[in-house]
Design a protein around this motif. Structure first.
Motif, PDB file in Angstrom:
ATOM      1  N   ARG A 240      45.984  45.854  24.163  1.00 12.64           N
ATOM      2  CA  ARG A 240      45.949  46.803  25.268  1.00 12.64           C
ATOM      3  C   ARG A 240      45.825  46.057  26.593  1.00 12.64           C
ATOM      4  NH1 ARG A 240      41.704  49.491  27.624  1.00 12.64           N
ATOM      5  NH2 ARG A 240      40.275  48.445  26.211  1.00 12.64           N
TER       6      ARG A 240
ATOM      7  N   VAL B  85      44.404  45.193  29.892  1.00 11.76           N
ATOM      8  CA  VAL B  85      43.112  45.437  30.528  1.00 11.76           C
ATOM      9  C   VAL B  85      43.347  45.673  32.011  1.00 11.76           C
ATOM     10  CG1 VAL B  85      40.857  44.423  31.010  1.00 11.76           C
ATOM     11  CG2 VAL B  85      41.988  43.985  28.833  1.00 11.76           C
TER      12      VAL B  85
ATOM     13  N   ASP C 126      39.554  46.094  38.386  1.00 16.47           N
ATOM     14  CA  ASP C 126      38.245  45.458  38.327  1.00 16.47           C
ATOM     15  C   ASP C 126      38.124  44.355  39.378  1.00 16.47           C
ATOM     16  OD1 ASP C 126      35.764  45.651  36.859  1.00 16.47           O
ATOM     17  OD2 ASP C 126      36.135  43.572  36.277  1.00 16.47           O
TER      18      ASP C 126
ATOM     19  N   ARG D   2      37.557  46.046  42.697  1.00 17.54           N
ATOM     20  CA  ARG D   2      36.178  46.555  42.759  1.00 17.54           C
ATOM     21  C   ARG D   2      35.218  45.414  43.090  1.00 17.54           C
ATOM     22  NH1 ARG D   2      32.155  45.533  40.115  1.00 17.54           N
ATOM     23  NH2 ARG D   2      33.329  44.413  38.533  1.00 17.54           N
ATOM     24  N   TYR D   3      35.425  44.287  42.438  1.00 18.33           N
ATOM     25  CA  TYR D   3      34.566  43.119  42.671  1.00 18.33           C
ATOM     26  C   TYR D   3      34.699  42.634  44.119  1.00 18.33           C
ATOM     27  CZ  TYR D   3      32.740  38.375  41.919  1.00 18.33           C
ATOM     28  OH  TYR D   3      32.036  37.204  42.002  1.00 18.33           O
TER      29      TYR D   3
ATOM     30  N   ALA E 134      32.830  44.997  46.405  1.00 15.62           N
ATOM     31  CA  ALA E 134      31.373  44.831  46.300  1.00 15.62           C
ATOM     32  C   ALA E 134      30.917  43.582  47.060  1.00 15.62           C
ATOM     33  CB  ALA E 134      30.964  44.741  44.827  1.00 15.62           C
ATOM     34  N   VAL E 135      31.668  42.496  46.917  1.00 15.31           N
ATOM     35  CA  VAL E 135      31.297  41.255  47.605  1.00 15.31           C
ATOM     36  C   VAL E 135      31.399  41.446  49.115  1.00 15.31           C
ATOM     37  CG1 VAL E 135      31.977  38.858  48.015  1.00 15.31           C
ATOM     38  CG2 VAL E 135      31.893  39.744  45.679  1.00 15.31           C
TER      39      VAL E 135
ATOM     40  N   THR F  85      28.614  43.769  50.432  1.00 23.16           N
ATOM     41  CA  THR F  85      27.323  43.076  50.365  1.00 23.16           C
ATOM     42  C   THR F  85      27.198  42.067  51.493  1.00 23.16           C
ATOM     43  OG1 THR F  85      27.209  43.343  47.979  1.00 23.16           O
ATOM     44  CG2 THR F  85      25.894  41.568  48.923  1.00 23.16           C
TER      45      THR F  85
ATOM     46  N   ALA G 163      26.669  43.654  54.919  1.00 20.34           N
ATOM     47  CA  ALA G 163      25.367  44.305  55.109  1.00 20.34           C
ATOM     48  C   ALA G 163      24.226  43.296  55.216  1.00 20.34           C
ATOM     49  CB  ALA G 163      25.098  45.253  53.944  1.00 20.34           C
ATOM     50  N   THR G 164      24.494  42.050  54.870  1.00 21.83           N
ATOM     51  CA  THR G 164      23.433  41.043  54.842  1.00 21.83           C
ATOM     52  C   THR G 164      22.924  40.716  56.250  1.00 21.83           C
ATOM     53  OG1 THR G 164      24.343  40.058  52.854  1.00 21.83           O
ATOM     54  CG2 THR G 164      22.957  38.649  54.213  1.00 21.83           C
TER      55      THR G 164
ATOM     56  N   PRO H 287      27.671  31.713  47.474  1.00 22.88           N
ATOM     57  CA  PRO H 287      26.966  32.038  46.225  1.00 22.88           C
ATOM     58  C   PRO H 287      27.326  33.409  45.655  1.00 22.88           C
ATOM     59  CG  PRO H 287      25.483  32.233  48.100  1.00 22.88           C
ATOM     60  CD  PRO H 287      26.783  31.780  48.643  1.00 22.88           C
ATOM     61  N   LEU H 288      27.940  34.265  46.482  1.00 24.06           N
ATOM     62  CA  LEU H 288      28.281  35.610  45.997  1.00 24.06           C
ATOM     63  C   LEU H 288      29.540  35.611  45.145  1.00 24.06           C
ATOM     64  CD1 LEU H 288      27.781  38.312  48.777  1.00 24.06           C
ATOM     65  CD2 LEU H 288      26.596  38.074  46.604  1.00 24.06           C
ATOM     66  N   VAL H 289      30.524  34.837  45.562  1.00 24.08           N
ATOM     67  CA  VAL H 289      31.801  34.807  44.834  1.00 24.08           C
ATOM     68  C   VAL H 289      31.644  33.888  43.626  1.00 24.08           C
ATOM     69  CG1 VAL H 289      34.240  34.187  44.970  1.00 24.08           C
ATOM     70  CG2 VAL H 289      33.096  35.219  46.948  1.00 24.08           C
ATOM     71  N   ARG H 290      32.104  34.334  42.483  1.00 22.93           N
ATOM     72  CA  ARG H 290      31.947  33.526  41.270  1.00 22.93           C
ATOM     73  C   ARG H 290      32.598  32.153  41.469  1.00 22.93           C
ATOM     74  NH1 ARG H 290      35.182  36.701  36.645  1.00 22.93           N
ATOM     75  NH2 ARG H 290      35.127  34.644  35.690  1.00 22.93           N
ATOM     76  N   GLU H 291      31.990  31.136  40.848  1.00 22.37           N
ATOM     77  CA  GLU H 291      32.349  29.757  41.135  1.00 22.37           C
ATOM     78  C   GLU H 291      33.786  29.415  40.751  1.00 22.37           C
ATOM     79  OE1 GLU H 291      29.642  30.707  39.622  1.00 22.37           O
ATOM     80  OE2 GLU H 291      27.982  30.047  40.899  1.00 22.37           O
TER      81      GLU H 291
END
Lengths: 172, 135
Positions: free
Chosen positions: A35, A37, A42, A45-46, A49-50, A53, A56-57, A107-111
């Protein structure tokens, strides 16, 4: 198999049966493909969110260089700091603000992903300042990437807006 | 014209092979279908837990997680019935870490997200959110 006609015809009947069964099996198995994905939904969406965030920091101690003078901006959410810095007319160097942005995003974004962050203020009279930040890896020419944007109207009576965009992409 | 004995044997073998092929395909289709349905349910539960956590009125306000509410929370069982789960929130500015749930086992799905974390009235820091659900 028909009882009254045997011999090679019985073999033909059997082969016909085998063919039909093979076709039915192939139809059954063709429905078993993995199937797809919803990677795009997704990823976006990620990215949203990043971006939300990060904007707003709270940012403290942000500096800009305007007209040859270092100016310390009031603490506040990154979105307000960017609007304050980028809406200023004339020659403004926002590079000192850059590390605040990358310090928030790194640090927010995946390495294993990279990012491209842009922020710009545009007014009725044209573009003002802009800021671009990249992290983790250089932005690739192609491949999957996921974007999120935000727009903030500025209360300066000049119909100015701050446009912010974040583009994330897997390194591989 | 009578059939040769070996032709009848070939015909019988072809019929038996056909039945076996059909039964094998049916079994495989049922098994794969079940695995796919379970995988889909797992992903739906993951998305539901992630969204419920990030939008929970007891934990967040004005789009940001409240540090005080995270400190008060012991688990998120009310958000994740019938699944093993683990939710980790890392404040990337201070290094503080909140972990909820007893860990995951079996087939597992993980979702990454981000959320701002509010301390008191004025300080907001960035946070990484990792949500995992298992069987």
């Amino acid at each position: 198999m028909r009882p009254d006609r045997r011999g090679s015809l019985a073999l033909l009947d059997a082969l016909l049966f085998l063919t039909v069964v093979s076709a039915a099996s192939a139809l059954l198995l063709s429905d078993l493909a993995p199937r797809a994905v919803d990677v795009r939904g997704d990823g976006e969406r990620y990215a949203r969110a990043v971006l939300q965030t990060s904007l707003a920091t709270t940012v403290e101690g942000a500096l800009i260089l305007a007209h040859g003078q270092l100016i310390l901006l009031d603490p506040g959410p990154l979105a307000e700091i960017l609007a304050d810095a980028l809406a200023r007319p004339g020659r403004v160097n926002v590079l000192p603000l850059l590390w605040k942005v990358t310090a928030s995003l790194n640090p927010l974004v995946r390495e294993d992903w990279g990012y491209l962050f842009t922020a710009a203020v545009t007014s009725e009279t044209g573009p003002r300042q802009h800021l671009t930040a990249v992290g983790h890896v250089p932005f690739p020419a192609g491949g999957d990437n996921f974007a999120a944007t935000a727009r903030f109207p500025l209360a300066d009576g000049d119909s100015s807006v701050l446009d912010v965009a974040l583009r994330l992409y897997p390194r591989t | 014209m009578d059939a040769e004995p070996h032709e009848e044997l070939f015909a019988l073998a072809a019929v038996i092979a056909g039945f076996l092929l059909l039964l094998g395909s049916l079994g495989l289709a049922v098994e794969r279908g079940r695995a796919r349905a379970e995988s889909k349910r797992l992903e739906e539960d993951l998305a539901a837990l992630r969204d419920a956590f990030l939008q929970d009125g007891q934990l967040s306000e004005a789009g940001c997680l409240e540090a005080e509410a995270l400190n008060r929370t012991e688990d998120l069982d009310r958000l994740a019935p019938s699944r093993s789960y683990e939710v980790r929130v890392t404040d990337t500015a201070t290094g503080l870490l909140w972990t909820f749930g007893g860990g995951v086992h079996g087939d597992t799905r993980v979702s990454l997200s981000a959320a701002c974390i509010r301390y008191g009235r004025s300080l907001v820091t960035p946070g990484r959110v990792s949500v995992a659900v298992g069987e």
